[in-house]
Design a protein around this motif. Structure first.
Motif, mmCIF file in Angstrom:
data_model
loop_
_atom_site.group_PDB
_atom_site.id
_atom_site.type_symbol
_atom_site.label_atom_id
_atom_site.label_comp_id
_atom_site.label_asym_id
_atom_site.label_seq_id
_atom_site.Cartn_x
_atom_site.Cartn_y
_atom_site.Cartn_z
ATOM 1 N N MET A 169 0.834 -1.202 0.000
ATOM 2 C CA MET A 169 0.000 0.000 0.000
ATOM 3 C C MET A 169 0.866 1.249 0.000
ATOM 4 S SD MET A 169 -2.897 -1.218 2.746
ATOM 5 C CE MET A 169 -3.934 0.244 2.553
ATOM 6 N N GLY A 170 0.480 2.215 -0.815
ATOM 7 C CA GLY A 170 1.151 3.504 -0.827
ATOM 8 C C GLY A 170 0.504 4.465 0.148
ATOM 9 N N GLU A 171 0.976 5.698 0.159
ATOM 10 C CA GLU A 171 0.497 6.679 1.131
ATOM 11 C C GLU A 171 -1.003 6.938 0.988
ATOM 12 O OE1 GLU A 171 1.393 11.336 2.368
ATOM 13 O OE2 GLU A 171 2.953 10.113 1.417
ATOM 14 N N ASP A 172 -1.497 7.091 -0.233
ATOM 15 C CA ASP A 172 -2.921 7.383 -0.430
ATOM 16 C C ASP A 172 -3.793 6.216 0.027
ATOM 17 O OD1 ASP A 172 -2.273 9.849 -1.462
ATOM 18 O OD2 ASP A 172 -2.429 9.218 -3.562
ATOM 19 N N SER A 173 -3.353 4.993 -0.270
ATOM 20 C CA SER A 173 -4.127 3.818 0.138
ATOM 21 C C SER A 173 -4.143 3.674 1.656
ATOM 22 C CB SER A 173 -3.542 2.561 -0.503
ATOM 23 O OG SER A 173 -3.630 2.618 -1.909
ATOM 24 N N GLU A 179 -8.675 6.479 7.456
ATOM 25 C CA GLU A 179 -9.769 7.445 7.592
ATOM 26 C C GLU A 179 -11.128 6.868 7.198
ATOM 27 O OE1 GLU A 179 -7.255 11.574 6.787
ATOM 28 O OE2 GLU A 179 -8.433 10.679 5.146
ATOM 29 N N GLY A 180 -11.140 5.938 6.227
ATOM 30 C CA GLY A 180 -12.401 5.405 5.733
ATOM 31 C C GLY A 180 -13.239 4.711 6.788
ATOM 32 N N PRO A 181 -12.670 3.726 7.517
ATOM 33 C CA PRO A 181 -13.473 3.059 8.552
ATOM 34 C C PRO A 181 -13.967 4.015 9.633
ATOM 35 C CG PRO A 181 -11.535 1.763 8.007
ATOM 36 C CD PRO A 181 -11.360 3.087 7.320
ATOM 37 N N ALA A 182 -13.155 4.991 9.998
ATOM 38 C CA ALA A 182 -13.586 5.955 11.015
ATOM 39 C C ALA A 182 -14.779 6.768 10.511
ATOM 40 C CB ALA A 182 -12.433 6.884 11.379
ATOM 41 N N ALA A 191 -22.669 9.038 14.118
ATOM 42 C CA ALA A 191 -22.118 8.432 12.895
ATOM 43 C C ALA A 191 -21.057 9.347 12.313
ATOM 44 C CB ALA A 191 -23.223 8.206 11.867
ATOM 45 N N GLY A 192 -20.000 8.729 11.813
ATOM 46 C CA GLY A 192 -18.958 9.493 11.132
ATOM 47 C C GLY A 192 -17.976 10.130 12.091
ATOM 48 N N PHE A 193 -16.781 9.616 12.119
ATOM 49 C CA PHE A 193 -15.728 10.144 12.972
ATOM 50 C C PHE A 193 -14.526 10.526 12.111
ATOM 51 C CE2 PHE A 193 -18.351 7.448 15.571
ATOM 52 C CZ PHE A 193 -18.422 8.105 16.790
ATOM 53 N N SER A 194 -13.711 11.408 12.636
ATOM 54 C CA SER A 194 -12.505 11.819 11.924
ATOM 55 C C SER A 194 -11.280 11.474 12.760
ATOM 56 C CB SER A 194 -12.528 13.319 11.615
ATOM 57 O OG SER A 194 -12.581 14.078 12.817
ATOM 58 N N VAL A 195 -10.174 11.295 12.082
ATOM 59 C CA VAL A 195 -8.906 11.011 12.745
ATOM 60 C C VAL A 195 -8.030 12.246 12.608
ATOM 61 C CG1 VAL A 195 -6.920 9.450 12.869
ATOM 62 C CG2 VAL A 195 -9.136 8.582 12.095
ATOM 63 N N GLU A 196 -7.390 12.625 13.698
ATOM 64 C CA GLU A 196 -6.540 13.810 13.684
ATOM 65 C C GLU A 196 -5.503 13.712 12.565
ATOM 66 O OE1 GLU A 196 -6.489 16.628 15.343
ATOM 67 O OE2 GLU A 196 -8.264 16.152 16.564
ATOM 68 N N PRO A 197 -5.361 14.758 11.747
ATOM 69 C CA PRO A 197 -4.412 14.707 10.627
ATOM 70 C C PRO A 197 -2.995 14.335 11.057
ATOM 71 C CG PRO A 197 -5.835 16.617 10.422
ATOM 72 C CD PRO A 197 -6.125 16.017 11.759
#
Length: 211
Positions: A169-173, A179-182, A191-197
């Protein structure tokens, strides 16, 4: 297919993918039990330990045979060792087993040849006699030619779904995988969570560095 090989370069996520697929909750709903182990220098001991753990979970420590007994049986008479699983399959109303051998290449790189040969023989006997269960291997791609040429494994690995290749997997993957599962998760009515950048960046950096 009773034998499945997940192959890819180091860091491609083979082990993580299989562990996620073999989650206890998912398997229990299908009446399966996972038996994961890494071969190390004693692959026969590892599989004997996995078999004994199943017997202990079913009958308790005092009623289950000792690890030395199971190991001796696996070494001298693979068919009898596997019969323990078949008996357990009947006693536990058809439950089946997934032996997950992570880093299968260690059978060739770390184990003494005699130990490796006995382990491969037990695996071959399991496939030939349709023991109730499956074997899932993760394997570094540079060892795939050697493993795929083993005569007893060829019919299974050459069958549809026998080998699954993973690309690194590369950086984008990796970012999408974090981020996708979160974003899709729900918890306590939300619903819908974010991960700190910053955390995403650090996870990506560590993963790529380890690979």
């Amino acid at each position: 297919n009773p034998l499945v090989c997940v192959s890819g370069a180091s860091g491609s996520g083979k082990s993580s993918l299989v562990r996620a697929t073999l989650s206890p909750r998912r398997l229990s709903s299908l009446n399966w039990v996972a038996c994961p182990f890494v071969p190390g220098t004693r692959p026969l001991l590892q599989v004997a330990g996995a078999i004994r753990d199943l017997l202990v979970s079913a009958h308790g420590p005092s009623a289950a045979p000792s690890i030395d007994y199971v190991l001796q049986l696996a070494s001298d008479d693979a068919r009898s060792a596997l019969q323990l699983l078949e008996d357990l399959h009947r006693q536990r109303l058809g439950i089946k087993y997934v032996f997950f051998v992570d880093q299968f290449e260690e059978v060739f790189t770390l184990a003494p040849k005699e130990e490796a040969d006995r382990f491969l023989h037990l695996l071959s006997v399991s496939l030939a006699h349709s023991v109730p269960g499956k074997w899932v291997l993760t394997l570094r791609s540079d060892f795939l030619p050697e493993v795929s040429q083993l005569p007893d494994f060829q019919p299974y690995l050459n069958a549809p779904g026998g080998i699954h290749h993973l690309c690194r997997m590369g950086e984008d993957s990796l970012r999408a995988a974090i981020e996708g599962p979160a974003a899709a998760a729900t918890y306590d009515g939300r619903a819908g969570f974010s991960v700190e950048p910053g955390l995403v960046k650090e996870l990506i950096r560590e993963t790529l560095h380890e690979a």
